[in-house]
Design a protein around this motif. Structure first.
Motif, PDB file in Angstrom:
ATOM      1  N   HIS A   1      18.535  70.544 -94.621  1.00  0.00           N
ATOM      2  CA  HIS A   1      18.946  71.428 -95.281  1.00  0.00           C
ATOM      3  C   HIS A   1      18.881  72.961 -94.900  1.00  0.00           C
ATOM      4  O   HIS A   1      19.046  73.618 -95.145  1.00  0.00           O
ATOM      5  N   ASN A   2      17.553  72.771 -93.994  1.00  0.00           N
ATOM      6  CA  ASN A   2      17.234  74.045 -93.747  1.00  0.00           C
ATOM      7  C   ASN A   2      18.170  75.241 -93.203  1.00  0.00           C
ATOM      8  O   ASN A   2      18.439  76.277 -92.613  1.00  0.00           O
ATOM      9  N   VAL A   3      18.919  73.962 -91.984  1.00  0.00           N
ATOM     10  CA  VAL A   3      20.320  74.315 -90.968  1.00  0.00           C
ATOM     11  C   VAL A   3      21.544  74.723 -92.180  1.00  0.00           C
ATOM     12  O   VAL A   3      22.426  76.198 -92.094  1.00  0.00           O
ATOM     13  N   ALA A   4      21.481  74.123 -93.274  1.00  0.00           N
ATOM     14  CA  ALA A   4      22.575  74.316 -94.394  1.00  0.00           C
ATOM     15  C   ALA A   4      22.162  75.240 -94.603  1.00  0.00           C
ATOM     16  O   ALA A   4      23.017  76.683 -95.203  1.00  0.00           O
ATOM     17  N   GLN A   5      21.267  76.151 -95.103  1.00  0.00           N
ATOM     18  CA  GLN A   5      20.929  77.446 -95.706  1.00  0.00           C
ATOM     19  C   GLN A   5      20.798  78.348 -94.457  1.00  0.00           C
ATOM     20  O   GLN A   5      20.736  79.951 -95.290  1.00  0.00           O
ATOM     21  N   SER A   6      20.571  78.287 -93.354  1.00  0.00           N
ATOM     22  CA  SER A   6      21.012  79.920 -91.841  1.00  0.00           C
ATOM     23  C   SER A   6      22.612  80.589 -91.660  1.00  0.00           C
ATOM     24  O   SER A   6      23.330  79.132 -91.923  1.00  0.00           O
ATOM     25  N   PRO A   7      22.872  81.266 -90.822  1.00  0.00           N
ATOM     26  CA  PRO A   7      23.690  81.463 -90.760  1.00  0.00           C
ATOM     27  C   PRO A   7      24.756  80.826 -89.244  1.00  0.00           C
ATOM     28  O   PRO A   7      25.143  80.929 -88.908  1.00  0.00           O
ATOM     29  N   PHE A   8      23.581  80.033 -88.347  1.00  0.00           N
ATOM     30  CA  PHE A   8      23.949  79.163 -87.815  1.00  0.00           C
ATOM     31  C   PHE A   8      24.490  77.808 -87.921  1.00  0.00           C
ATOM     32  O   PHE A   8      24.787  76.638 -86.913  1.00  0.00           O
ATOM     33  N   ALA A   9      24.439  77.444 -89.428  1.00  0.00           N
ATOM     34  CA  ALA A   9      25.095  75.679 -89.837  1.00  0.00           C
ATOM     35  C   ALA A   9      25.977  75.332 -88.256  1.00  0.00           C
ATOM     36  O   ALA A   9      25.758  73.685 -88.577  1.00  0.00           O
ATOM     37  N   ASP A  10      26.907  76.222 -88.124  1.00  0.00           N
ATOM     38  CA  ASP A  10      28.316  75.790 -86.914  1.00  0.00           C
ATOM     39  C   ASP A  10      28.049  75.590 -85.766  1.00  0.00           C
ATOM     40  O   ASP A  10      28.229  75.301 -85.377  1.00  0.00           O
ATOM     41  N   ARG A  11      26.618  75.605 -85.480  1.00  0.00           N
ATOM     42  CA  ARG A  11      25.834  75.736 -83.727  1.00  0.00           C
ATOM     43  C   ARG A  11      24.908  74.536 -83.970  1.00  0.00           C
ATOM     44  O   ARG A  11      24.323  74.297 -82.632  1.00  0.00           O
ATOM     45  N   VAL A  12      24.951  74.290 -85.012  1.00  0.00           N
ATOM     46  CA  VAL A  12      23.491  73.077 -84.892  1.00  0.00           C
ATOM     47  C   VAL A  12      23.921  71.832 -84.908  1.00  0.00           C
ATOM     48  O   VAL A  12      24.150  71.286 -86.290  1.00  0.00           O
ATOM     49  N   GLU A  13      24.091  71.070 -84.618  1.00  0.00           N
ATOM     50  CA  GLU A  13      24.308  69.636 -84.965  1.00  0.00           C
ATOM     51  C   GLU A  13      23.062  68.612 -85.104  1.00  0.00           C
ATOM     52  O   GLU A  13      22.161  68.458 -83.880  1.00  0.00           O
ATOM     53  N   LEU A  14      22.959  67.559 -85.991  1.00  0.00           N
ATOM     54  CA  LEU A  14      22.007  67.139 -86.453  1.00  0.00           C
ATOM     55  C   LEU A  14      22.036  65.362 -86.362  1.00  0.00           C
ATOM     56  O   LEU A  14      22.882  64.876 -86.385  1.00  0.00           O
ATOM     57  N   VAL A  15      21.286  64.558 -85.171  1.00  0.00           N
ATOM     58  CA  VAL A  15      21.504  62.909 -84.966  1.00  0.00           C
ATOM     59  C   VAL A  15      20.361  62.680 -85.148  1.00  0.00           C
ATOM     60  O   VAL A  15      19.374  62.984 -84.639  1.00  0.00           O
ATOM     61  N   GLN A  16      20.606  61.544 -85.933  1.00  0.00           N
ATOM     62  CA  GLN A  16      18.860  60.887 -86.568  1.00  0.00           C
ATOM     63  C   GLN A  16      18.702  59.351 -85.118  1.00  0.00           C
ATOM     64  O   GLN A  16      20.083  58.938 -85.107  1.00  0.00           O
ATOM     65  N   GLY A  17      18.203  59.561 -84.232  1.00  0.00           N
ATOM     66  CA  GLY A  17      17.570  58.961 -83.380  1.00  0.00           C
ATOM     67  C   GLY A  17      16.237  58.633 -82.332  1.00  0.00           C
ATOM     68  O   GLY A  17      16.042  59.990 -82.920  1.00  0.00           O
ATOM     69  N   ALA A  18      16.738  58.411 -81.645  1.00  0.00           N
ATOM     70  CA  ALA A  18      14.770  58.045 -80.409  1.00  0.00           C
ATOM     71  C   ALA A  18      15.554  58.718 -79.813  1.00  0.00           C
ATOM     72  O   ALA A  18      16.595  58.231 -79.189  1.00  0.00           O
ATOM     73  N   VAL A  19      14.927  59.636 -78.832  1.00  0.00           N
ATOM     74  CA  VAL A  19      16.079  60.118 -77.598  1.00  0.00           C
ATOM     75  C   VAL A  19      15.247  58.888 -76.396  1.00  0.00           C
ATOM     76  O   VAL A  19      16.582  58.979 -75.141  1.00  0.00           O
ATOM     77  N   GLN A  20      14.633  58.180 -76.174  1.00  0.00           N
ATOM     78  CA  GLN A  20      15.214  57.061 -75.761  1.00  0.00           C
ATOM     79  C   GLN A  20      16.478  56.189 -75.229  1.00  0.00           C
ATOM     80  O   GLN A  20      16.347  55.619 -74.239  1.00  0.00           O
ATOM     81  N   ALA A  21      17.132  56.385 -76.484  1.00  0.00           N
ATOM     82  CA  ALA A  21      18.353  55.539 -77.069  1.00  0.00           C
ATOM     83  C   ALA A  21      19.172  56.376 -76.828  1.00  0.00           C
ATOM     84  O   ALA A  21      20.747  56.356 -76.917  1.00  0.00           O
ATOM     85  N   PHE A  22      18.732  57.678 -77.159  1.00  0.00           N
ATOM     86  CA  PHE A  22      19.754  59.187 -77.413  1.00  0.00           C
ATOM     87  C   PHE A  22      20.523  58.538 -76.110  1.00  0.00           C
ATOM     88  O   PHE A  22      20.545  59.016 -74.351  1.00  0.00           O
ATOM     89  N   GLU A  23      22.060  59.094 -76.168  1.00  0.00           N
ATOM     90  CA  GLU A  23      22.941  59.158 -75.128  1.00  0.00           C
ATOM     91  C   GLU A  23      24.082  61.011 -74.871  1.00  0.00           C
ATOM     92  O   GLU A  23      24.375  60.185 -76.254  1.00  0.00           O
ATOM     93  N   ASN A  24      24.550  61.322 -74.604  1.00  0.00           N
ATOM     94  CA  ASN A  24      25.547  61.945 -74.130  1.00  0.00           C
ATOM     95  C   ASN A  24      26.104  62.752 -73.133  1.00  0.00           C
ATOM     96  O   ASN A  24      25.594  62.449 -71.888  1.00  0.00           O
TER      97      ASN A  24
END
Length: 177
Positions: A58-81
């Motif tokens: 919600h907060n990102v959608a209201q900002s001028p930076f929405a196109d540069r913020v990606e949201l991910v739900q999950g634990a960093v322990q299992a996060f892969e990139n």
């Protein structure tokens, strides 16, 4: 969760880059501050809590930076990139062996049961570029624990900022990189 002083201080102090990761994004304030400060960079906002991810969305959608913020739900322990990050920032759950609050969501955000200091440091070691920087904020009496866990995985302090409520008072928080 409300926007707090810790998050605002960390968002203003942390170094960023082209690729940034906000671990435990909560409301998204740090991710948005990084997107505002580093105009060429992209930010991944990660949180284990579904409600926090919805709040950040919600907060990102209201900002001028929405196109540069990606949201991910999950634990960093299992996060892969596939690509490593220039900067990882976290206002981590920091209370260890302390009394839990009645609100389970608040406990996840504030108590290091779902993300220990060691787990955060291991994730940072795995996800940071060789010249990348992890920035965190911790209460004054948790500084040594955080630094010990960082050193254990091969990360070493490069910057420290003591935060005081008044010039003549002892530090209440430490910003660590």
């Amino acid at each position: 969760m409300k926007v707090g002083t810790d998050g605002v201080l960390l968002g203003a102090w942390a170094r960023g880059g082209d690729r940034m990761l906000d671990v435990g994004c909560g409301t998204g304030v740090i991710a948005l501050m990084l997107a505002q400060r580093y105009l060429r960079g992209g930010v991944t906002a990660l949180d284990i809590d579904e409600g926090a991810v919805r709040q950040t969305a919600h907060n990102v959608a209201q900002s001028p930076f929405a196109d540069r913020v990606e949201l991910v739900q999950g634990a960093v322990q299992a996060f892969e990139n596939s690509d490593c990050y220039d900067a990882i920032v976290s206002n981590p759950p920091f209370f260890v062996d302390s009394l839990n609050a009645p609100d389970p969501q608040r406990n996840i955000a504030r108590h290091a049961e779902t993300l220990t200091y060691n787990q955060l440091m291991q994730a940072a070691w795995r996800l940071l570029k060789d010249d990348g920087e992890l920035s965190v904020v911790v209460p004054f009496d948790y500084r040594r624990r955080m630094e010990d866990e960082a050193i254990f995985v091969g990360l070493f302090p490069s910057r420290v900022c003591a935060v005081r409520t008044a010039a003549n008072k002892a530090p209440k928080r430490f910003l660590l990189a």
